[in-house]
Design a protein around this motif. Sequence first.
Motif, PDB file in Angstrom:
ATOM      1  N   LEU A 192       6.205  18.638  -3.764  1.00 34.96           N
ATOM      2  CA  LEU A 192       7.374  18.926  -3.188  1.00 34.96           C
ATOM      3  C   LEU A 192       7.986  18.009  -2.497  1.00 34.96           C
ATOM      4  O   LEU A 192       7.646  17.049  -1.635  1.00 34.96           O
ATOM      5  CB  LEU A 192       7.096  20.060  -2.332  1.00 34.96           C
ATOM      6  CG  LEU A 192       6.448  21.381  -3.100  1.00 34.96           C
ATOM      7  CD1 LEU A 192       5.863  22.405  -2.186  1.00 34.96           C
ATOM      8  CD2 LEU A 192       7.284  21.972  -4.090  1.00 34.96           C
ATOM      9  N   ILE A 204       9.493  18.017  -7.473  1.00 35.66           N
ATOM     10  CA  ILE A 204      10.684  18.781  -7.428  1.00 35.66           C
ATOM     11  C   ILE A 204      11.263  19.352  -6.145  1.00 35.66           C
ATOM     12  O   ILE A 204      10.067  19.170  -5.056  1.00 35.66           O
ATOM     13  CB  ILE A 204      10.052  20.309  -8.240  1.00 35.66           C
ATOM     14  CG1 ILE A 204       8.913  20.777  -7.601  1.00 35.66           C
ATOM     15  CG2 ILE A 204       9.776  19.843  -9.512  1.00 35.66           C
ATOM     16  CD1 ILE A 204       8.722  22.316  -7.987  1.00 35.66           C
ATOM     17  N   ASN A 208      10.725  27.337  -2.163  1.00 30.15           N
ATOM     18  CA  ASN A 208      10.286  28.491  -1.520  1.00 30.15           C
ATOM     19  C   ASN A 208      10.434  28.707  -0.140  1.00 30.15           C
ATOM     20  O   ASN A 208      10.714  29.744   0.823  1.00 30.15           O
ATOM     21  CB  ASN A 208       8.746  28.504  -1.793  1.00 30.15           C
ATOM     22  CG  ASN A 208       8.528  28.784  -3.466  1.00 30.15           C
ATOM     23  OD1 ASN A 208       9.580  29.143  -4.117  1.00 30.15           O
ATOM     24  ND2 ASN A 208       7.320  28.506  -3.693  1.00 30.15           N
ATOM     25  N   GLY A 254       2.033  29.010  -3.031  1.00 28.55           N
ATOM     26  CA  GLY A 254       1.261  27.915  -3.866  1.00 28.55           C
ATOM     27  C   GLY A 254      -0.116  27.942  -3.684  1.00 28.55           C
ATOM     28  O   GLY A 254      -0.558  28.596  -2.419  1.00 28.55           O
ATOM     29  N   GLY A 255      -0.612  27.495  -4.643  1.00 30.34           N
ATOM     30  CA  GLY A 255      -2.286  27.057  -3.914  1.00 30.34           C
ATOM     31  C   GLY A 255      -3.113  28.325  -4.228  1.00 30.34           C
ATOM     32  O   GLY A 255      -3.987  28.159  -3.490  1.00 30.34           O
ATOM     33  N   VAL A 256      -2.760  29.313  -4.983  1.00 29.76           N
ATOM     34  CA  VAL A 256      -3.518  30.551  -4.892  1.00 29.76           C
ATOM     35  C   VAL A 256      -3.999  31.030  -6.180  1.00 29.76           C
ATOM     36  O   VAL A 256      -4.896  31.922  -6.395  1.00 29.76           O
ATOM     37  CB  VAL A 256      -3.012  31.950  -4.193  1.00 29.76           C
ATOM     38  CG1 VAL A 256      -2.361  31.362  -2.814  1.00 29.76           C
ATOM     39  CG2 VAL A 256      -1.672  32.245  -5.032  1.00 29.76           C
ATOM     40  N   LYS A 285       1.331  37.314  -9.980  1.00 36.67           N
ATOM     41  CA  LYS A 285      -0.007  37.753 -10.272  1.00 36.67           C
ATOM     42  C   LYS A 285      -1.053  37.476  -9.164  1.00 36.67           C
ATOM     43  O   LYS A 285      -1.702  38.170  -8.602  1.00 36.67           O
ATOM     44  CB  LYS A 285      -0.635  37.456 -11.507  1.00 36.67           C
ATOM     45  CG  LYS A 285      -1.819  37.835 -12.161  1.00 36.67           C
ATOM     46  CD  LYS A 285      -2.212  37.384 -13.494  1.00 36.67           C
ATOM     47  CE  LYS A 285      -2.227  36.077 -13.460  1.00 36.67           C
ATOM     48  NZ  LYS A 285      -2.901  35.585 -14.987  1.00 36.67           N
ATOM     49  N   PRO A 286      -1.233  36.091  -9.086  1.00 35.57           N
ATOM     50  CA  PRO A 286      -2.452  35.668  -8.030  1.00 35.57           C
ATOM     51  C   PRO A 286      -1.606  35.853  -6.596  1.00 35.57           C
ATOM     52  O   PRO A 286      -0.592  35.317  -6.393  1.00 35.57           O
ATOM     53  CB  PRO A 286      -2.482  34.270  -8.217  1.00 35.57           C
ATOM     54  CG  PRO A 286      -1.228  33.663  -8.909  1.00 35.57           C
ATOM     55  CD  PRO A 286      -0.588  35.016  -9.570  1.00 35.57           C
ATOM     56  N   GLY A 303       2.985  30.103  -6.140  1.00 35.75           N
ATOM     57  CA  GLY A 303       3.745  29.053  -5.862  1.00 35.75           C
ATOM     58  C   GLY A 303       5.376  29.349  -6.629  1.00 35.75           C
ATOM     59  O   GLY A 303       6.181  28.790  -6.063  1.00 35.75           O
ATOM     60  N   ASN A 304       5.349  29.819  -7.870  1.00 35.08           N
ATOM     61  CA  ASN A 304       6.434  29.865  -8.689  1.00 35.08           C
ATOM     62  C   ASN A 304       7.508  30.937  -7.891  1.00 35.08           C
ATOM     63  O   ASN A 304       7.139  31.848  -7.330  1.00 35.08           O
ATOM     64  CB  ASN A 304       6.096  30.833  -9.957  1.00 35.08           C
ATOM     65  CG  ASN A 304       5.576  29.853 -10.963  1.00 35.08           C
ATOM     66  OD1 ASN A 304       5.854  28.756 -11.093  1.00 35.08           O
ATOM     67  ND2 ASN A 304       4.475  30.396 -11.561  1.00 35.08           N
ATOM     68  N   SER A 307       8.240  34.552  -8.328  1.00 34.52           N
ATOM     69  CA  SER A 307       7.046  35.252  -7.758  1.00 34.52           C
ATOM     70  C   SER A 307       7.223  35.394  -6.184  1.00 34.52           C
ATOM     71  O   SER A 307       6.836  36.263  -5.761  1.00 34.52           O
ATOM     72  CB  SER A 307       5.714  34.237  -7.950  1.00 34.52           C
ATOM     73  OG  SER A 307       5.755  34.044  -9.652  1.00 34.52           O
TER      74      SER A 307
HETATM   75  N1  LIG Z   1      -5.259  29.027 -16.133  1.00 34.02           N
HETATM   76  C1  LIG Z   1      -4.449  29.704 -15.071  1.00 34.02           C
HETATM   77  N2  LIG Z   1      -3.205  28.991 -14.769  1.00 34.02           N
HETATM   78  C2  LIG Z   1      -2.420  29.997 -13.944  1.00 34.02           C
HETATM   79  C3  LIG Z   1      -2.537  31.144 -13.888  1.00 34.02           C
HETATM   80  C4  LIG Z   1      -3.844  31.857 -14.322  1.00 34.02           C
HETATM   81  O1  LIG Z   1      -3.875  32.842 -14.380  1.00 34.02           O
HETATM   82  N3  LIG Z   1      -4.550  31.004 -15.059  1.00 34.02           N
HETATM   83  N4  LIG Z   1      -1.545  32.023 -13.213  1.00 34.02           N
HETATM   84  C5  LIG Z   1      -0.216  31.578 -13.224  1.00 34.02           C
HETATM   85  C6  LIG Z   1       0.664  32.085 -12.509  1.00 34.02           C
HETATM   86  S1  LIG Z   1       0.924  33.864 -13.115  1.00 34.02           S
HETATM   87  C7  LIG Z   1       1.321  31.666 -11.298  1.00 34.02           C
HETATM   88  S2  LIG Z   1       2.074  32.686 -10.352  1.00 34.02           S
HETATM   89  C8  LIG Z   1       0.988  30.316 -10.870  1.00 34.02           C
HETATM   90  C9  LIG Z   1       0.610  30.494  -9.349  1.00 34.02           C
HETATM   91  O2  LIG Z   1      -0.131  29.370  -9.082  1.00 34.02           O
HETATM   92  P1  LIG Z   1      -0.262  28.653  -7.596  1.00 34.02           P
HETATM   93  O3  LIG Z   1      -0.032  29.877  -6.682  1.00 34.02           O
HETATM   94  O4  LIG Z   1      -1.693  28.115  -7.418  1.00 34.02           O
HETATM   95  O5  LIG Z   1       0.871  28.011  -7.422  1.00 34.02           O
HETATM   96  P2  LIG Z   1       1.224  26.312  -7.609  1.00 34.02           P
HETATM   97  O6  LIG Z   1       0.263  26.000  -8.764  1.00 34.02           O
HETATM   98  O7  LIG Z   1       1.089  25.447  -6.288  1.00 34.02           O
HETATM   99  O8  LIG Z   1       2.645  26.286  -8.157  1.00 34.02           O
HETATM  100  C10 LIG Z   1       3.170  27.098  -9.311  1.00 34.02           C
HETATM  101  C11 LIG Z   1       4.366  26.526  -9.633  1.00 34.02           C
HETATM  102  O9  LIG Z   1       5.522  26.725  -8.758  1.00 34.02           O
HETATM  103  C12 LIG Z   1       5.895  25.587  -8.160  1.00 34.02           C
HETATM  104  N5  LIG Z   1       6.200  25.606  -6.725  1.00 34.02           N
HETATM  105  C13 LIG Z   1       5.171  25.291  -5.786  1.00 34.02           C
HETATM  106  N6  LIG Z   1       5.646  25.663  -4.763  1.00 34.02           N
HETATM  107  C14 LIG Z   1       6.897  25.417  -4.575  1.00 34.02           C
HETATM  108  C15 LIG Z   1       7.924  25.410  -3.884  1.00 34.02           C
HETATM  109  N7  LIG Z   1       7.624  25.372  -2.559  1.00 34.02           N
HETATM  110  N8  LIG Z   1       9.273  25.191  -4.163  1.00 34.02           N
HETATM  111  C16 LIG Z   1       9.491  25.203  -5.642  1.00 34.02           C
HETATM  112  N9  LIG Z   1       8.465  25.374  -6.844  1.00 34.02           N
HETATM  113  C17 LIG Z   1       7.272  25.456  -6.183  1.00 34.02           C
HETATM  114  C18 LIG Z   1       4.882  24.472  -8.724  1.00 34.02           C
HETATM  115  O10 LIG Z   1       5.511  23.189  -8.665  1.00 34.02           O
HETATM  116  C19 LIG Z   1       4.498  25.011  -9.871  1.00 34.02           C
HETATM  117  O11 LIG Z   1       5.250  24.835 -10.925  1.00 34.02           O
HETATM  118  O12 LIG Z   1      -0.281  29.697 -11.463  1.00 34.02           O
HETATM  119  C20 LIG Z   1       0.012  29.799 -12.912  1.00 34.02           C
HETATM  120  N10 LIG Z   1      -1.396  29.144 -13.623  1.00 34.02           N
END
Ligand SMILES: Nc1nc2c(c(=O)[nH]1)N[C@H]1C(S)=C(S)[C@@H](COP(=O)(O)OP(=O)(O)OC[C@H]3O[C@@H](n4cnc5c(N)ncnc54)[C@H](O)[C@@H]3O)O[C@H]1N2
Length: 411
Positions: A192, A204, A208, A254-256, A285-286, A303-304, A307
């Motif tokens: 970020l 990016i 968020n 993020g990170g969950v 979901k997470p 993080g998405n 979401s």
């Molecule tokens: N193997 C698996 N991978 C993933 C799963 C799963 O069940 N199995 N779930 C997917 C789902 S659904 C989601 S939602 C994401 C959630 O992951 P995290 O909470 O760990 O989020 P990150 O990996 O840190 O980020 C996800 C995505 O969002 C972008 N992001 C993060 N923070 C920001 C911000 N502040 N501003 C803009 N965008 C942000 C980040 O770059 C990633 O692209 O996990 C999936 N994967």
Amino acid sequence: MGSPVKRSVAEHQRAVLAALEPLPARDVPIGSAGGAVLATDVHSRTPIPLFDNSAMDGYAVRRADLIGAGPDHPVTLPVIADLPAGTSARPQVGPGTVARIMTGAPMPPGADAVVPVEDTDAGTTTVTISAEPAEAAHIRRAGDDLAPGDLVLRAGTRLTARHLAAAAGAGHGTLAVHPKPRVAVISTGTELVDPGTAPAWGQIPDSNSYLLAQSVTEAGGTPVRIGAVPDDESEFARLLAEVSPDVDAIVLSGGVSVGAFDVVKAVLAPLPSMWFGPLAMQPGKPQGFGHLADGTVVFALPGNPVSVYVSFEVFVRPGLRRLAGDADPRPVLVDGVAEVGWRSPPGREQYMPVVMDDGAGGPVRVRPSARRGSGSHLVGGLAGADGLARVAADVSEVRAGDTVAVLRGVS
Ligand SMILES: Nc1nc2c(c(=O)[nH]1)N[C@H]1C(S)=C(S)[C@@H](COP(=O)(O)OP(=O)(O)OC[C@H]3O[C@@H](n4cnc5c(N)ncnc54)[C@H](O)[C@@H]3O)O[C@H]1N2
Ligand code: MOO
């Protein structure tokens, strides 16, 4: 690695609300109470109006002196006093005399009606009156509005401008309210960068923390936007310890999930007071929720960006409203009719960002706001969304013409 059982959206919403209580009430000056939820009933300290007073600029008179007065029978009387609003004078108006009086000035003893200046020659030493006043004409009586002790505001009221006016009129300079929650907002992710700065390859903009800080404000809280921090466990743990004493809640993004660098889960999942798990929800979901050892409430959102928006509306906003004292902070949904069809993942309750068309008196019509539907990375499409259409977990397809429940966004 098996898939853990998913918690339903309703179960998670219930768990969040059950874990939270309104912040302890405190007295604040009414000028700072707007938007807060009242913690106690408020009763009037005085009658409203406080005293009999004039509703017109004119003359306080004894009606008996003016029986039969009219344009053809004007009556001229001496003016014994001049009574502006705010006067402390209480001159006795004897038979055959009048006092000049302004709107809001206390009625002088002896006078029993007011003649508006328009029915006179506006004299200041003597006045000629060309109308007979009705009984008690243009007098606003003490207690017409409220008697001392009458209920003015009920506990649980979210204070708006008119509530503040009523409380002020009833003699209250302070009100006991649940304070607005102070909420820290932290985005996690080494990728970020601050918006507006040029991202290097793989980076990016952090959207968020801006979405969340503004959402906190719109939900009636006070945001403390920390911004983006890298995926470094010890640095993240230190930041939480530094921030938590100053706030009531922390919203993380993020990170969950199950990635190798999911810092939020790594640092917080070991705490027995935190819950992490998948929800039967799309997107969102997470999730994690609970509190730190010092009691600070923590929402750990995925993080998405879509979401994050959905999770805020469905869980965080109700949670913050509970902290702020709302008795029933659950989202209110309205019926909408789908203009087009779309697919929904089986087994997950879907929250589709939609454009809402309120129509001309007809039902609300909705259609997905992003070209590619409910993908949780479609941050650009969020701008066009007026709300979120909820599709039940056992529905895999919405058809044009179907009725869906819609959670209206802040406009
Ligand atoms: N193997 C698996 N991978 C993933 C799963 C799963 O069940 N199995 N779930 C997917 C789902 S659904 C989601 S939602 C994401 C959630 O992951 P995290 O909470 O760990 O989020 P990150 O990996 O840190 O980020 C996800 C995505 O969002 C972008 N992001 C993060 N923070 C920001 C911000 N502040 N501003 C803009 N965008 C942000 C980040 O770059 C990633 O692209 O996990 C999936 N994967
Ligand atoms: O749950 Mo994720 O938020 O579907 O993309």
